[in-house]
Scaffold this motif. Sequence first.
Motif, mmCIF file in Angstrom:
data_model
loop_
_atom_site.group_PDB
_atom_site.id
_atom_site.type_symbol
_atom_site.label_atom_id
_atom_site.label_comp_id
_atom_site.label_asym_id
_atom_site.label_seq_id
_atom_site.Cartn_x
_atom_site.Cartn_y
_atom_site.Cartn_z
ATOM 1 N N UNK A 47 62.932 29.738 11.173
ATOM 2 C CA UNK A 47 63.208 29.906 9.851
ATOM 3 C C UNK A 47 65.020 30.949 11.217
ATOM 4 N N UNK A 48 64.621 30.913 12.725
ATOM 5 C CA UNK A 48 65.674 31.579 13.245
ATOM 6 C C UNK A 48 67.065 30.027 13.405
ATOM 7 N N UNK A 49 66.036 29.130 14.121
ATOM 8 C CA UNK A 49 67.320 27.682 13.675
ATOM 9 C C UNK A 49 68.227 27.782 13.041
ATOM 10 N N UNK A 50 68.225 27.789 11.607
ATOM 11 C CA UNK A 50 68.536 27.556 10.009
ATOM 12 C C UNK A 50 69.741 28.836 10.117
ATOM 13 N N UNK A 51 69.391 29.726 10.857
ATOM 14 C CA UNK A 51 70.586 30.905 10.738
ATOM 15 C C UNK A 51 72.082 30.963 10.836
ATOM 16 N N UNK A 52 72.836 30.842 10.098
ATOM 17 C CA UNK A 52 74.209 30.378 9.965
ATOM 18 C C UNK A 52 74.889 31.618 9.393
ATOM 19 N N UNK A 53 75.503 32.455 9.325
ATOM 20 C CA UNK A 53 77.049 33.289 9.153
ATOM 21 C C UNK A 53 77.962 33.534 9.833
ATOM 22 N N UNK A 54 78.882 34.083 9.047
ATOM 23 C CA UNK A 54 79.688 33.823 10.500
ATOM 24 C C UNK A 54 80.054 35.537 10.653
ATOM 25 N N UNK A 64 66.433 41.208 25.742
ATOM 26 C CA UNK A 64 65.664 41.553 24.609
ATOM 27 C C UNK A 64 65.260 40.110 24.274
ATOM 28 N N UNK A 65 66.242 39.142 23.969
ATOM 29 C CA UNK A 65 66.065 37.522 24.053
ATOM 30 C C UNK A 65 64.954 36.915 24.787
ATOM 31 N N UNK A 66 65.576 36.901 26.098
ATOM 32 C CA UNK A 66 64.931 36.909 27.034
ATOM 33 C C UNK A 66 63.075 37.510 27.562
ATOM 34 N N UNK A 106 68.898 18.479 22.572
ATOM 35 C CA UNK A 106 67.871 19.651 23.423
ATOM 36 C C UNK A 106 66.394 20.227 21.585
ATOM 37 N N UNK A 107 67.254 20.173 21.083
ATOM 38 C CA UNK A 107 66.004 20.185 19.873
ATOM 39 C C UNK A 107 65.418 19.209 19.344
ATOM 40 N N UNK A 166 67.885 27.018 19.990
ATOM 41 C CA UNK A 166 66.309 26.297 20.545
ATOM 42 C C UNK A 166 65.607 27.053 21.414
ATOM 43 N N UNK A 167 65.900 27.489 22.230
ATOM 44 C CA UNK A 167 64.930 28.436 22.582
ATOM 45 C C UNK A 167 64.050 29.007 21.575
ATOM 46 N N UNK A 168 63.375 30.095 21.387
ATOM 47 C CA UNK A 168 62.703 30.418 20.623
ATOM 48 C C UNK A 168 61.785 29.723 20.339
#
Length: 638
Positions: free
Chosen positions: A49-56, A150-152, A240-241, A610-612
């Motif tokens: 799901x996270x790679x698909x999230x897109x919103x302004x 927090x991502x790292x 990369x993905x 991509x990293x997650x």
Amino acid sequence: MANKQANGNQSSRFNQSSNAGKKKVKYQSSSYSNQENYFLLVIAFVLAVIPLIIHSKVYEPNLAQFDWFSATLESIDVFLYYKQLWFVIAFVVMLLCFAGSFFNGKRKFKFEIILIPAFVYAGLSLLSTLFSKYSSFGYSGIFEQFENVFCLLGYVAIVYFVYLYVNNENEVRILLNVLAVGALIIGVIGTFQGMKLDFFRGALGKSIIASARVPADSLSFSFDEGRAYVTLYNPNYVGVYCTLLIPVFTVLIPYAKSLVERILYSCVVLTLLVSMFAAQFKAGIISLAATGVVILILLRKQVLKKWFIILPVIVAVVGLFIGVDTVNGHNYSNSIKTALTVTKSPGYALSAIDTQESGITFTYNGQKYTFTMSASDETGTLVYSDFVLTKEDGTQVPLTWSEDGAVMYFGDANLATFYMTMSSADFLYTQDGQAYQETYPAISLVIDGKEWKFAKKDGVFKYYNYYGRAADIETAETALFDGYEELASKRGFIWARTIPLLKKYLFLGSGADTFSIVFPQHDYVAAYNNGYGDQLISKPHCMYLQVGVQTGVVSLIAMLVFFGMYIVQSFCLYGKKIGDSLLDKFGVAILVGTVGYMVSSISNDSSVTVAPVFWCLMGLGIAVNTMVKKQREYEKQQ
């Protein structure tokens, strides 16, 4: 079906069956096999799901305090902000799951030595941010990056989360199938973008991106039609993905347990290949070649047996590349040729500029000149006069004005392309949350057709930069790639100026998401010479340099040790023998995919796009390796 609570004794379950009179032992699960594993929902969310999230999102970049950045108080992000937000939320959920498991005692915590360097990396990432001069950006995320501390920490947490909560072959299979569905969606979007049928340029796509403050009709697209960017922010991250997942599902196709899975995996590989070609990801060829070598080493027997299938597939992939490249005017193949051409720079005529209190010093064709003048404001308006141009040896260069007095020429054959005009500079700045503009009389040095504008501000001459800010000009220290700035699509320029920073950040780095702040942005002359004159350097285009600078060289070593231990562990397990179990095939597939990511990261950054997924697969790889080791230990005892 009754649940069984884990106790202190190692508990593993196996199925034994007879096949042609030979006893086979199949690893099934740990003592948690009969429990409903709701923890998989968190992992599935991160994978698919996270790679698909897109919103302004309209936000304050808080970078106007730096003169190398725009004075704007607001920016718009479409691809990164909400990915970071939701991954941090997933990180918090993981922490709550850890706490719940610890306090209710229903799941035994486990540990392996391979995880130690990963935790060291996480610890140093946190310390680097806590002690950073720019720690606020490490907590919030920064412009064009949004990969906060927090991502790292979440990356390492997801490794342990998957290792702890994924217990058997079926759970691994479920997660890989979920990943395949998410990858297929990305692959389909990328494929259509490659065919110049961009979903996000349509009304429905724009409505997904749009928000209350960013209406759909205001959206514009920076990438040419036919270039794939999908939901991953940049075509490079699409590549990369693809190099992460194409190897995974390529390996899994022949081992799929059902026809539906085989079709799914094949479609994923096909659409991701088209997407990678459409993204014009030059490093993809090298990354896939590296994973191909790993596949040949580990699956050499299977490859030799199925050569009559594999060879036509390779031919088809080459044909696909040629087809996509042809549709897009051979942009991909031409860019690969350019990127792989390694030539030493012949040098640039203008090599340095330095601003001073009394004027400007510049170096042209190896000759240093100092251009001084008086600045008087007796009439209430700043006026420049008494111009003097001196060579390094003290010789003065004659100066002449045009008949109309508008242009000054320099009487030196070396400066035949130079001239100076009087102008004005509208310097932008912010104060108390407001943007302001001040106009100063300025001089414009026109060098080889390029205007360099300077004005005296606060007693010192300042350069009027691309963003309309008053800035100093510096010459940055370079290393290793000096003279090879064109290497890897001009990454050599960034690498040459990033490597010297590592000396400053040996133990603790500059902090998460602070690369753009500590990079020598004031090296305007070199930036102009190498095609970066109007661009902000916001990332090093190398994950390893990114880690070394932001979280420290020691943390980089820890991360590399973690990667190395995983690769060595996997080769020890699968190098000599790949068992009949599907777990072995999962282990090989995940290994080759993560190797592809590691190779492509030499010329690309870590990104929350991509990293997650990568770190999640690392955890899954370690979990699979652990299960395979236990199965083989059991088999030896039979």
